[in-house]
Motif scaffolding. Sequence first.
Motif, PDB file in Angstrom:
ATOM      1  N   ILE B 253       1.061  -1.261  -0.011  1.00 45.17           N
ATOM      2  CA  ILE B 253      -0.072  -0.003   0.033  1.00 45.17           C
ATOM      3  C   ILE B 253       0.715   0.964  -0.071  1.00 45.17           C
ATOM      4  O   ILE B 253       1.608   1.436   1.085  1.00 45.17           O
ATOM      5  CB  ILE B 253      -0.933  -0.024   1.308  1.00 45.17           C
ATOM      6  N   LYS B 254       0.852   2.056  -1.019  1.00 50.11           N
ATOM      7  CA  LYS B 254       1.514   3.318  -1.237  1.00 50.11           C
ATOM      8  C   LYS B 254       0.934   4.302  -1.870  1.00 50.11           C
ATOM      9  O   LYS B 254      -0.373   4.084  -2.222  1.00 50.11           O
ATOM     10  CB  LYS B 254       2.810   2.855  -2.343  1.00 50.11           C
ATOM     11  N   GLY B 255       1.412   5.604  -1.696  1.00 51.54           N
ATOM     12  CA  GLY B 255       0.821   6.631  -2.319  1.00 51.54           C
ATOM     13  C   GLY B 255       0.407   6.519  -3.561  1.00 51.54           C
ATOM     14  O   GLY B 255      -0.627   6.952  -4.047  1.00 51.54           O
ATOM     15  N   ILE B 256       1.624   6.036  -4.529  1.00 52.24           N
ATOM     16  CA  ILE B 256       1.069   5.928  -6.143  1.00 52.24           C
ATOM     17  C   ILE B 256       1.236   4.578  -6.224  1.00 52.24           C
ATOM     18  O   ILE B 256       1.699   3.608  -5.498  1.00 52.24           O
ATOM     19  CB  ILE B 256       2.204   6.712  -6.774  1.00 52.24           C
ATOM     20  N   GLY B 257       0.656   4.133  -7.603  1.00 58.08           N
ATOM     21  CA  GLY B 257       0.750   2.777  -7.797  1.00 58.08           C
ATOM     22  C   GLY B 257      -0.509   2.057  -7.746  1.00 58.08           C
ATOM     23  O   GLY B 257      -1.725   2.731  -7.985  1.00 58.08           O
ATOM     24  N   ARG B 258      -0.612   0.733  -7.684  1.00 59.94           N
ATOM     25  CA  ARG B 258      -1.978  -0.049  -7.900  1.00 59.94           C
ATOM     26  C   ARG B 258      -2.945   0.453  -6.721  1.00 59.94           C
ATOM     27  O   ARG B 258      -4.066   0.408  -7.181  1.00 59.94           O
ATOM     28  CB  ARG B 258      -1.222  -1.478  -7.701  1.00 59.94           C
ATOM     29  N   THR B 259      -2.691   0.681  -5.474  1.00 61.81           N
ATOM     30  CA  THR B 259      -3.388   0.913  -4.478  1.00 61.81           C
ATOM     31  C   THR B 259      -4.500   2.147  -5.200  1.00 61.81           C
ATOM     32  O   THR B 259      -5.725   1.642  -4.962  1.00 61.81           O
ATOM     33  CB  THR B 259      -3.030   0.900  -3.241  1.00 61.81           C
ATOM     34  N   PRO B 260      -4.006   3.176  -4.916  1.00 59.53           N
ATOM     35  CA  PRO B 260      -4.943   4.108  -5.070  1.00 59.53           C
ATOM     36  C   PRO B 260      -5.620   4.024  -6.572  1.00 59.53           C
ATOM     37  O   PRO B 260      -6.862   4.479  -6.554  1.00 59.53           O
ATOM     38  CB  PRO B 260      -4.166   5.542  -5.346  1.00 59.53           C
ATOM     39  N   ALA B 261      -4.884   3.373  -7.391  1.00 63.84           N
ATOM     40  CA  ALA B 261      -5.581   3.149  -8.754  1.00 63.84           C
ATOM     41  C   ALA B 261      -6.862   2.199  -8.604  1.00 63.84           C
ATOM     42  O   ALA B 261      -8.177   2.521  -8.921  1.00 63.84           O
ATOM     43  CB  ALA B 261      -4.894   2.459  -9.916  1.00 63.84           C
ATOM     44  N   LEU B 262      -6.617   1.095  -7.779  1.00 60.84           N
ATOM     45  CA  LEU B 262      -7.819   0.171  -7.557  1.00 60.84           C
ATOM     46  C   LEU B 262      -8.829   0.916  -6.701  1.00 60.84           C
ATOM     47  O   LEU B 262     -10.054   0.465  -7.204  1.00 60.84           O
ATOM     48  CB  LEU B 262      -7.224  -1.126  -6.812  1.00 60.84           C
ATOM     49  N   ILE B 263      -8.619   1.538  -5.587  1.00 57.65           N
ATOM     50  CA  ILE B 263      -9.574   2.321  -5.157  1.00 57.65           C
ATOM     51  C   ILE B 263     -10.314   3.098  -5.864  1.00 57.65           C
ATOM     52  O   ILE B 263     -11.653   2.926  -5.950  1.00 57.65           O
ATOM     53  CB  ILE B 263      -8.856   2.854  -3.744  1.00 57.65           C
ATOM     54  N   GLY B 264      -9.714   4.042  -6.683  1.00 59.63           N
ATOM     55  CA  GLY B 264     -10.550   4.966  -7.443  1.00 59.63           C
ATOM     56  C   GLY B 264     -11.319   4.288  -8.397  1.00 59.63           C
ATOM     57  O   GLY B 264     -12.651   4.643  -8.620  1.00 59.63           O
ATOM     58  N   LEU B 265     -10.549   3.197  -9.035  1.00 61.94           N
ATOM     59  CA  LEU B 265     -11.568   2.716 -10.143  1.00 61.94           C
ATOM     60  C   LEU B 265     -12.784   1.771  -9.335  1.00 61.94           C
ATOM     61  O   LEU B 265     -13.858   1.817 -10.223  1.00 61.94           O
ATOM     62  CB  LEU B 265     -10.708   1.554 -10.790  1.00 61.94           C
ATOM     63  N   THR B 266     -12.551   1.254  -8.500  1.00 60.14           N
ATOM     64  CA  THR B 266     -13.742   0.532  -7.628  1.00 60.14           C
ATOM     65  C   THR B 266     -14.886   1.520  -7.548  1.00 60.14           C
ATOM     66  O   THR B 266     -16.044   1.319  -7.817  1.00 60.14           O
ATOM     67  CB  THR B 266     -13.175  -0.213  -6.456  1.00 60.14           C
ATOM     68  N   LEU B 267     -14.618   2.730  -6.837  1.00 55.19           N
ATOM     69  CA  LEU B 267     -15.641   3.781  -6.551  1.00 55.19           C
ATOM     70  C   LEU B 267     -16.298   4.010  -7.778  1.00 55.19           C
ATOM     71  O   LEU B 267     -17.501   4.294  -7.850  1.00 55.19           O
ATOM     72  CB  LEU B 267     -14.779   4.657  -5.654  1.00 55.19           C
TER      73      LEU B 267
END
Lengths: 249, 393
Positions: B253-267
């Motif tokens: 879990i980091k500021g950039i990369g897969r985590t924010p992408a997955l959270i944003g896309l899921t919302l």
Amino acid sequence: MNKKKVIFLFIITGFFVFIITNDGFFNFLLGGLFPNQKNILYNRQPMVALVGSHLELVMLSSLLAVLIGVTIGLVVTRKFGRKFLPLVNELTSFGQTFPPVAILALSVPILGFGFKPTILALVVYSILPIVENTVSGIQSIPDSILDTAKGVGMNKFQVLYKIELPLSLNIILGGIRTSVIINIGTATVGATIGAGGLGKPIIAGLVNQNSSYLLHGALVAAFMAFIIDYFFSLIIRSSKKEKMNINGG
Amino acid sequence: MKKHFNQNIDYILLLSFFIGSFAYFFLGYVTVRENRLSSGENLSILKVSPWNIIVFFELLLILFLSFFKNNKIASYITIFTGNIIFISVLSGVAHFSRNFITKDSLMRISLSGGAWMMLLAAYIVIFSVKKENFLKRWEKIIFPNLFLIVTSILLLNGFFDNLSIIQEFHIRKDKFLYEFFNHLSIAFYTVLMGTILGVSLGVLAYKKKKFKPAVLSFVGFFQTIPGLALFGLFIAPLAFLSYKYPFLRNIGIKGIGRTPALIGLTLYALLPMVRNTYEGLKNIDRSILKVGSGMGMNNIQIFFKIEIPLSVPVILSGLRISTIQAIGNTTLAALIGAGGLGTFVFQGIGQGAPDLIILGAIPIIALSLGADIILRMVKKIFTPQALKRSEGE
């Protein structure tokens, strides 16, 4: 129109204008969040100018899209244009499977960088929901109403202006709302091809790893989209009411 | 007499003839560049002999055929002509590039606006007859897609290898395949999480009426926010969290990369799922539910045996919409370091290399179209027989 909601719209718009014209709010907020950051606010261009160019992109493209889209929708629901209706239906549903960002990207090889290709990409994509909704709005009007209108002696143009357009207005507005919201989002990405707008601080924040720029741009963009969507929800609701009044009395 | 004549004109075919002719006479057909980054020169189709003559006759044939609407033989010829136009436009450019490009030259050849427009004309030609009733079921599937089969065979045999976009592909073959599957995996996890959360929220809104406005405006809110801004909103808090709690960084879990992408896309993916689940459940005929309880079913049985199966078609069209959206929006994930096909798009934009942009954009479009077709079929399969009949299919 619901008075409370209109007042709420005015208040949030006022607040929005305040925070984009006055750096104090974001200086306080972002300065508190990122105390170690040297540059807190995006300083290449004032926020007002960024919001202005973003709105310019969205309004210009949406205006063109409404003119073209409603015209196409009306032509294919007329008698002389009906033969093109299946093709237009096919192209609008086929075209909407394309991601808007892909259309934006593909406009670069054809037109190059900058403001114009972004406008073109936005227009091309946002025509589709407008055409779709214009067609389904006009088709949703029962034949009996059209027959009655002709029966009382209205000519084609009167039927169009007094019956068809007012009765399908809500559905058409729904299409315009969809395309405006998509345009606001795609215009943000337009910053990567040099179109300006609110994508600029976001991209600058990503490139320079400056979370403060990033959050500044993102918050303003999100807030603006929210206000415009709220505005549309109000006018759509109010014209629904007017329509009911016509039906009722 | 005149009226009878008009009914035999296929105006859609006539339209495609005009589009094709405009592209043929007035627009550039191939773009020739000194190297992959320089600005190109557009050449007209008339200079790309001998294919221009073939395309010219195909256009004339289309004009001729457009006077035979509702004629069975003419329709078969039309659908094949559409396919042939598609193939000969591509082959023309490929043939030109094979003669033009020697082994060590830096020259680049790509399709130009006119060629793309001609492909659109070919698509409209195929469309004009694709839905005719006399076509048998297998013919409806095979004939409109013949060009895809032929083009793929030519592509695999290296016929297009001298086109710039294929050259861009060969330079970064491994990276391309990696990012392709990366794109798919991001979109897949997005849709998976969006479906689990979205269906649950939709059921919640339906079962507990007091949550309905809150749930619907919550998911509607996220859809209005620009995608890039939504990612931006998550980067700072996530960066802060992973800075404060190092164990989060260890699990990725980091500021950039897969985590924010997955959270944003899921919302983003939530709205179509929630809305369609709610609408699907709400639109079930009340009397069916009464029959269920009359037969002695309890609430759980009614939910799983009646409500869910009957609302599945509507839920599946929500799934289709959110999948297409997820595939498109995953493009943006490249900007926040999560990779995917957007990497090539934005790299191409950054370098000013148009063919690299196209190399990224075409598979994204192909994936969306593929997902659209597959999920439409899935919806058809899962629609209960009884519903199909009442819809008159």
